[in-house]
Design a protein around this motif. Structure first.
Motif: not given
Length: 76
Positions: A49-76
């Motif tokens: 909303r603040v970016l829109r107030a400044c006249g900008f928008d952001i994409s809501e699409s997923l972008v793949a990273v070169a190396k995924p980060a480790p899972d921050p939440m280990p399985p229970c």
């Protein structure tokens, strides 16, 4: 880039002051300053909303990273 840095960059590129962004978004200038300094991290919806107030928008699409980060939440 952190959310506050993104907000500051959008505001500067738009040629707006913190007070002008605050007026457009309907918040206090001090709140915009806290976000930009990283004192408070705005949620995604607020960021959008603040970016829109400044006249900008952001994409809501997923972008793949070169190396995924480790899972921050280990399985229970």
């Amino acid at each position: 880039m952190r959310r506050g840095q993104l907000l500051r960059e959008a505001r500067r590129q738009a040629g707006l002051t913190q007070a002008e962004v605050a007026q457009r978004y309907g918040r206090q200038r001090s709140q915009i300053a806290r976000w930009e300094r990283g004192v408070v991290e705005p949620g995604f919806d607020t960021l959008w909303r603040v970016l829109r107030a400044c006249g900008f928008d952001i994409s809501e699409s997923l972008v793949a990273v070169a190396k995924p980060a480790p899972d921050p939440m280990p399985p229970c």
